[in-house]
Design a protein around this motif. Structure first.
Motif, PDB file in Angstrom:
ATOM      1  N   VAL A 273      27.851  19.280  23.600  1.00  0.00           N
ATOM      2  CA  VAL A 273      28.352  18.530  22.454  1.00  0.00           C
ATOM      3  C   VAL A 273      29.477  17.656  22.991  1.00  0.00           C
ATOM      4  CG1 VAL A 273      29.474  18.696  20.205  1.00  0.00           C
ATOM      5  CG2 VAL A 273      27.774  20.393  20.863  1.00  0.00           C
ATOM      6  N   SER A 274      29.342  16.343  22.876  1.00  0.00           N
ATOM      7  CA  SER A 274      30.327  15.488  23.541  1.00  0.00           C
ATOM      8  C   SER A 274      30.833  14.400  22.615  1.00  0.00           C
ATOM      9  CB  SER A 274      29.715  14.851  24.792  1.00  0.00           C
ATOM     10  OG  SER A 274      28.628  14.029  24.437  1.00  0.00           O
ATOM     11  N   LYS A 275      31.994  13.876  22.958  1.00  0.00           N
ATOM     12  CA  LYS A 275      32.605  12.816  22.161  1.00  0.00           C
ATOM     13  C   LYS A 275      33.508  11.983  23.062  1.00  0.00           C
ATOM     14  CE  LYS A 275      35.029  12.232  17.773  1.00  0.00           C
ATOM     15  NZ  LYS A 275      34.074  11.327  17.118  1.00  0.00           N
ATOM     16  N   ASN A 276      33.485  10.687  22.855  1.00  0.00           N
ATOM     17  CA  ASN A 276      34.359   9.792  23.603  1.00  0.00           C
ATOM     18  C   ASN A 276      35.381   9.236  22.620  1.00  0.00           C
ATOM     19  OD1 ASN A 276      35.556   7.582  24.933  1.00  0.00           O
ATOM     20  ND2 ASN A 276      33.726   7.262  26.178  1.00  0.00           N
ATOM     21  N   VAL A 277      36.613   9.694  22.766  1.00  0.00           N
ATOM     22  CA  VAL A 277      37.657   9.265  21.841  1.00  0.00           C
ATOM     23  C   VAL A 277      38.544   8.275  22.574  1.00  0.00           C
ATOM     24  CG1 VAL A 277      39.563  10.069  20.387  1.00  0.00           C
ATOM     25  CG2 VAL A 277      37.628  11.570  20.796  1.00  0.00           C
ATOM     26  N   ASN A 278      38.284   6.974  22.375  1.00  0.00           N
ATOM     27  CA  ASN A 278      39.133   5.968  23.014  1.00  0.00           C
ATOM     28  C   ASN A 278      39.225   6.122  24.521  1.00  0.00           C
ATOM     29  OD1 ASN A 278      40.103   4.033  21.380  1.00  0.00           O
ATOM     30  ND2 ASN A 278      41.771   5.298  20.594  1.00  0.00           N
ATOM     31  N   GLY A 279      38.132   6.430  25.151  1.00  0.00           N
ATOM     32  CA  GLY A 279      38.164   6.578  26.599  1.00  0.00           C
ATOM     33  C   GLY A 279      38.422   8.008  27.055  1.00  0.00           C
ATOM     34  N   ARG A 280      38.738   8.904  26.122  1.00  0.00           N
ATOM     35  CA  ARG A 280      38.871  10.323  26.511  1.00  0.00           C
ATOM     36  C   ARG A 280      37.527  10.987  26.254  1.00  0.00           C
ATOM     37  NH1 ARG A 280      43.275   9.372  23.594  1.00  0.00           N
ATOM     38  NH2 ARG A 280      45.229   9.239  24.739  1.00  0.00           N
ATOM     39  N   GLU A 281      36.898  11.459  27.338  1.00  0.00           N
ATOM     40  CA  GLU A 281      35.582  12.091  27.191  1.00  0.00           C
ATOM     41  C   GLU A 281      35.766  13.592  27.082  1.00  0.00           C
ATOM     42  OE1 GLU A 281      34.613   9.862  30.913  1.00  0.00           O
ATOM     43  OE2 GLU A 281      32.596  10.032  30.089  1.00  0.00           O
ATOM     44  N   LEU A 282      35.342  14.144  25.945  1.00  0.00           N
ATOM     45  CA  LEU A 282      35.486  15.583  25.722  1.00  0.00           C
ATOM     46  C   LEU A 282      34.109  16.177  25.549  1.00  0.00           C
ATOM     47  CD1 LEU A 282      38.227  15.132  23.007  1.00  0.00           C
ATOM     48  CD2 LEU A 282      38.626  15.813  25.369  1.00  0.00           C
ATOM     49  N   ALA A 283      33.926  17.415  25.997  1.00  0.00           N
ATOM     50  CA  ALA A 283      32.619  18.042  25.826  1.00  0.00           C
ATOM     51  C   ALA A 283      32.741  19.552  25.768  1.00  0.00           C
ATOM     52  CB  ALA A 283      31.681  17.641  26.966  1.00  0.00           C
ATOM     53  N   LEU A 284      31.791  20.157  25.056  1.00  0.00           N
ATOM     54  CA  LEU A 284      31.619  21.609  25.020  1.00  0.00           C
ATOM     55  C   LEU A 284      30.215  21.902  25.512  1.00  0.00           C
ATOM     56  CD1 LEU A 284      33.012  22.374  21.453  1.00  0.00           C
ATOM     57  CD2 LEU A 284      34.128  22.899  23.618  1.00  0.00           C
ATOM     58  N   TYR A 285      30.064  23.014  26.220  1.00  0.00           N
ATOM     59  CA  TYR A 285      28.761  23.313  26.834  1.00  0.00           C
ATOM     60  C   TYR A 285      28.304  24.724  26.528  1.00  0.00           C
ATOM     61  CZ  TYR A 285      30.379  19.512  29.882  1.00  0.00           C
ATOM     62  OH  TYR A 285      30.873  18.338  30.382  1.00  0.00           O
ATOM     63  N   GLY A 286      27.009  24.910  26.576  1.00  0.00           N
ATOM     64  CA  GLY A 286      26.459  26.261  26.454  1.00  0.00           C
ATOM     65  C   GLY A 286      25.194  26.346  27.285  1.00  0.00           C
ATOM     66  N   TYR A 287      24.911  27.519  27.816  1.00  0.00           N
ATOM     67  CA  TYR A 287      23.694  27.700  28.616  1.00  0.00           C
ATOM     68  C   TYR A 287      23.191  29.117  28.432  1.00  0.00           C
ATOM     69  CZ  TYR A 287      20.732  28.520  32.689  1.00  0.00           C
ATOM     70  OH  TYR A 287      19.681  28.871  33.504  1.00  0.00           O
ATOM     71  N   THR A 305      17.023  38.613  43.410  1.00  0.00           N
ATOM     72  CA  THR A 305      16.645  38.346  42.024  1.00  0.00           C
ATOM     73  C   THR A 305      17.571  37.319  41.385  1.00  0.00           C
ATOM     74  OG1 THR A 305      18.080  40.093  41.197  1.00  0.00           O
ATOM     75  CG2 THR A 305      15.793  40.703  41.672  1.00  0.00           C
ATOM     76  N   PHE A 306      17.110  36.831  40.244  1.00  0.00           N
ATOM     77  CA  PHE A 306      17.903  35.882  39.462  1.00  0.00           C
ATOM     78  C   PHE A 306      18.243  36.557  38.143  1.00  0.00           C
ATOM     79  CE2 PHE A 306      16.999  32.202  42.094  1.00  0.00           C
ATOM     80  CZ  PHE A 306      15.830  32.571  42.736  1.00  0.00           C
ATOM     81  N   PRO A 307      19.401  37.239  38.074  1.00  0.00           N
ATOM     82  CA  PRO A 307      19.728  37.969  36.846  1.00  0.00           C
ATOM     83  C   PRO A 307      20.004  37.006  35.688  1.00  0.00           C
ATOM     84  CG  PRO A 307      21.127  38.657  38.696  1.00  0.00           C
ATOM     85  CD  PRO A 307      20.436  37.403  39.111  1.00  0.00           C
ATOM     86  N   ARG A 308      19.984  37.558  34.498  1.00  0.00           N
ATOM     87  CA  ARG A 308      20.169  36.712  33.317  1.00  0.00           C
ATOM     88  C   ARG A 308      21.614  36.230  33.223  1.00  0.00           C
ATOM     89  NH1 ARG A 308      18.951  39.453  28.239  1.00  0.00           N
ATOM     90  NH2 ARG A 308      19.943  41.211  29.308  1.00  0.00           N
ATOM     91  N   LEU A 309      21.766  35.051  32.663  1.00  0.00           N
ATOM     92  CA  LEU A 309      23.094  34.434  32.603  1.00  0.00           C
ATOM     93  C   LEU A 309      23.265  33.671  31.299  1.00  0.00           C
ATOM     94  CD1 LEU A 309      25.713  33.563  34.222  1.00  0.00           C
ATOM     95  CD2 LEU A 309      24.456  31.502  34.793  1.00  0.00           C
ATOM     96  N   ARG A 310      24.440  33.794  30.753  1.00  0.00           N
ATOM     97  CA  ARG A 310      24.815  32.904  29.666  1.00  0.00           C
ATOM     98  C   ARG A 310      26.130  32.276  30.075  1.00  0.00           C
ATOM     99  NH1 ARG A 310      24.310  36.026  24.303  1.00  0.00           N
ATOM    100  NH2 ARG A 310      22.087  36.136  24.716  1.00  0.00           N
ATOM    101  N   ALA A 311      26.302  31.008  29.777  1.00  0.00           N
ATOM    102  CA  ALA A 311      27.545  30.346  30.183  1.00  0.00           C
ATOM    103  C   ALA A 311      28.074  29.506  29.031  1.00  0.00           C
ATOM    104  CB  ALA A 311      27.297  29.456  31.406  1.00  0.00           C
ATOM    105  N   TYR A 312      29.401  29.434  28.941  1.00  0.00           N
ATOM    106  CA  TYR A 312      30.057  28.620  27.925  1.00  0.00           C
ATOM    107  C   TYR A 312      31.140  27.823  28.626  1.00  0.00           C
ATOM    108  CZ  TYR A 312      28.407  32.841  25.580  1.00  0.00           C
ATOM    109  OH  TYR A 312      27.657  33.903  25.176  1.00  0.00           O
ATOM    110  N   GLY A 313      31.388  26.611  28.167  1.00  0.00           N
ATOM    111  CA  GLY A 313      32.427  25.858  28.847  1.00  0.00           C
ATOM    112  C   GLY A 313      32.891  24.659  28.077  1.00  0.00           C
ATOM    113  N   ALA A 314      33.863  23.974  28.666  1.00  0.00           N
ATOM    114  CA  ALA A 314      34.429  22.770  28.059  1.00  0.00           C
ATOM    115  C   ALA A 314      34.933  21.860  29.168  1.00  0.00           C
ATOM    116  CB  ALA A 314      35.582  23.146  27.134  1.00  0.00           C
TER     117      ALA A 314
END
Lengths: 479, 300
Positions: A273-287, A305-314
């Protein structure tokens, strides 16, 4: 009467005399001699300015001058572009598990794009002859064989606010420079370390990407029906540290894996989820999916093996002073080992990145310098230490990596000098990527570079590749 | 005696009436060279009341702000000092930030200064399909992004230096996007029948490589016909010249121009085709969405 005429004439002449005397005197006082350099001649009027320009009222029909001079090809026409390149590289240190050639290949990339109705079809494929590998059977998933399909996608815009792209495609997001926190799309570490063009660091995903554009924010949703892992180091080109064997290994112990393989069951979701506020690029992520490189082991079979993963970020990126600054954070939730007590699955991690880049015009033209500080913080460290097998060397709780990038352009921007270095003060290892590339003309580019690994301990992330230090040469013809 | 005085006065009057036009022209002609600011008021041109600042404003408008938006297909031929040639082809879209307080209809309004640019590269092969977007501000550094399609990477570019070569040509970023008029002091040093000649001196001389530059501006429509750049030693080292001007959509447009490096040799010839103004370009063309999905509707 005669007197009056004489008088008038006298007055007339007197006035003329006065004016005649006055004017030149005034001019001599005011007009300065033209200064040096201003003597440049008046420029010739360009074509089209000689006559008073016409401004027709009520324009109808084509105006003179708007006729297209170049032939405009139809929107529907197919475009074909690409390049041919040859690349060779040599290991600088002996490695008994690997061949001397780190890379040796000739590659033809063809890219074609066609628009039919509202659909954009794009196909990019590499045809590759690699003389260092023994086998050449095709595996489109791992990029093995003489075809490496980079893109095969169709894109369309069903609504004003929505774009969809389906098929094989390269996907990237996040703010790091060769460091990845919220970019959980597949990477080709092998290509990266052996000196292929940096484009090949990103491996293609087979995915559906839906992008929605709303006033409050933009939303990107990526669905990958079948897990796409990294093209990680398995030993066939680069030697690596094999934990089970407790030593460096290579072609003698090629990593075999249990890869999640079921379509729709072993799938991945990624969100931004992203937004550009006057040249400031902000984002939130999920996986939601799996660790992209092997992060676990099946003790029974010995396979990775490839274990399961969930990721969150900004993340945030904006201009800071005269440069660009960025911050990014990600939490990797290792679902199969949330407590940290499973010795065969990597623990959860917190990742943090701060970066800055600026062009240093006070020092030189076309000189850009960037630096990043990156931290990986292993969660549940005490539990990790408690279950660590005897004799195994523990990883650090905190692993920092600092990077530096210096780029300088010379010779009308045809010569590109670039240096990128990773350094980990905790692991005491480093990875240097110097590169010089030169554009001979509009088609031919040559480059020379190296992948230099410095280690104090052969078990650390970069240190394990110390025997893989190599140099490479490439020649590319674009069309 | 009274008759004599009356006669002399009458003679003077007649002389003045008959001699006035001739001497006035002479006086004005000389005064034009000596005191151009005063003479500008008398100059026989449509813009008869112009001060320097208004000339600068109108020239800046004609060069960078005509119409509310614009498109051009640009072809550049770069010749280096050894005579070797390289080609560049790209399409550029421009959008002007409207003045919210303005009552003038959008397509005719006097500019506010902030702009956005979108550059879609076609040639040479190694930059094909790359996109470059610039958000230009008056009070701070521009925001710039470069999209690399092979990596799907939206790279943010640090942009404090505007006097570096644009795509390897002899034109600088600043030539393409416009130099802020507040950065220089302006002086009208000469007015001829067809031109105003302005001398521009930077307020911050350490920030630039030139000591001053002179512009020959065509009086009728404020098109810059020639610009000479002088270095700190007073030598001319760089020249811009407009070669062809066409009336497109009612705006005088330079469709062929050359930037020459007088010191090292070499030049770049730039030509514009498919020029269009006031297409109704939406502002969101300059967002990330269109870096990944070029708006061919406006590019072609």
């Amino acid at each position: 009467m005669k007197q009056v005429c004489i008088a008038i004439t006298a007055g007339f002449l007197a006035t003329l005399l006065l004016v005649g005397v006055w004017a030149p005197a005034a001019a001599a006082g005011e007009e300065p001699p033209p200064p040096e350099g201003l003597g440049s001649a008046e420029p010739d009027l360009p074509v089209g300015l000689a006559a008073e320009p016409q401004m027709p009222e009520g324009l109808s029909g084509e105006e003179p001058g708007t006729r297209q001079t170049s032939a405009e090809t139809s929107v529907q026409a197919m475009t074909l572009t690409g390049f041919w390149e040859a690349r060779g590289g040599l290991r600088l240190r002996d490695d008994r598990y690997e061949k001397e050639d780190s890379v040796g290949e000739t590659r033809l990339q063809l890219e074609t794009e066609k628009v039919i109705d509202q659909l954009t079809f794009k196909l990019t494929s590499d045809f590759l002859y690699d003389w260092t590998l023994d086998r050449s059977n095709i595996d489109l998933e791992t990029g093995h064989g003489w075809i490496d399909l980079r893109e095969a996608s169709v894109a369309f815009t069903p609504f004003d606010f929505m774009d969809i792209k389906v098929g094989r495609q390269i996907l990237t997001w996040g703010t790091g420079d060769l460091l990845f926190l919220n970019d959980l799309f597949p990477k080709d570490w092998q290509a990266f370390f052996i000196g292929r063009d940096v484009e090949y660091l990103k491996a293609p995903s087979d995915a559906i990407k839906t992008s929605l554009y709303f006033e409050p924010a933009d939303v990107d949703i990526v669905y990958v029906p079948k897990f796409d892992s990294d093209r990680f180091i398995r030993g066939e080109r680069l030697s690596y540290y094999n934990g089970m064997a407790g030593s460096l290994a290579g072609r003698n112990a090629i990593v075999s894996t249990d890869r999640p393989n079921d379509v729709f069951k072993d799938d991945e979701w990624a969100l931004r989820v992203s937004k550009n506020v006057n040249g400031r690029e902000l984002a939130l992520y999920g996986y939601s999916g799996f660790w992209k490189s092997p992060a676990g082991m099946d003790p029974a079979s010995g396979r990775a093996t490839f274990p399961r993963l969930r990721a969150y970020g900004a993340s945030g990126r904006t201009h800071v002073g005269h440069g660009i600054g960025n911050l990014e954070i990600a939490y990797y939730d290792s679902l199969d080992d949330r407590s940290g007590t499973n010795p065969f699955v990597d623990n959860s991690q917190l990742r943090f990145l701060a970066g800055y880049e600026q062009d240093l015009k006070s020092i030189a033209r076309d000189l850009t310098v960037g630096a990043q500080w990156y931290l990986e913080w292993m969660q549940d460290y005490d539990d990790y230490r408690n279950v660590l097998p005897a004799g195994a060397k523990p990883s650090d709780e905190y692993r920092q990596v600092c990077t530096v990038r210096v780029t300088k352009l010379l010779a009308n921007q045809n010569l590109n000098l670039s240096f990128f270095a990773f350094y980990s003060p905790d692991d005491q290892d480093a990875y240097l990527r110097p590169n010089v590339s030169y554009k001979f003309n509009d088609h031919w580019t040559g480059e020379v570079g190296g992948n230099i690994f410095i280690a104090s301990d052969n078990r650390t992330f970069f240190g394990q590749f110390a025997h893989d230090t190599n140099v490479y040469v490439g020649l590319r013809c674009g069309f | 005696m009274k008759n004599l005085i009356a006669g002399v006065l009458a003679g003077i009057l007649v002389a003045c009436i008959s001699a006035a036009p001739a001497s006035a022209q002479q006086a004005t002609g000389k005064a034009r060279k000596a005191a151009p600011k005063a003479a500008a008021k008398d100059a026989a041109s449509p813009s008869s009341d112009l001060g320097v600042e208004e000339i600068v404003d109108r020239t800046n408008y004609a060069a960078y702000y005509q119409g509310a938006d614009g498109r051009a297909k640009v072809h550049m031929t770069i010749t280096d000092s050894q005579g070797r040639k390289r080609e560049r082809e790209f399409t550029i879209l421009r959008w002007d930030a409207p003045d919210p307080n303005s009552t003038i209809p959008k397509k005719d309004q006097y500019y506010t200064g902030e702009q956005k640019f979108y550059v879609y590269f076609q040639r040479p092969a190694d930059v094909n399909k790359m996109v470059f977007t610039v958000w230009k501000y008056l009070d701070r550094d521009d925001d710039r992004w470069l999209y690399l399609p092979g990596l799907d990477l939206v790279k943010r570019i640090a942009a404090s230096d505007k006097r570096t070569s644009f795509v390897g040509s002899h034109f600088y970023y600043e030539d393409v996007s416009g130099r802020h008029i507040t950065e220089d002091t302006h002086e009208l040093i000469k007015t001829t029948d067809q031109y105003y000649v302005l001398k521009n001196t930077p307020k911050n001389p350490d920030a630039v490589e030139f000591a001053y530059f002179e512009m020959w501006i065509y009086k009728k429509n404020f098109v810059v016909v020639k610009t000479d750049y002088y270095d700190k030693q007073g030598r001319k080292y760089r020249t811009y010249q407009a070669q062809k001007v066409e009336m497109i959509d009612g705006y005088p447009t330079v469709t062929k121009s050359t930037m020459t490096d007088d010191k090292m040799g070499g030049k770049t010839e730039m030509s514009y085709a498919s020029v269009k103004y006031n297409m109704g370009l939406p502002e969101d063309v300059f967002t990330e969405r269109y870096l990944r999905r070029p708006p061919f509707k406006y590019l072609r």
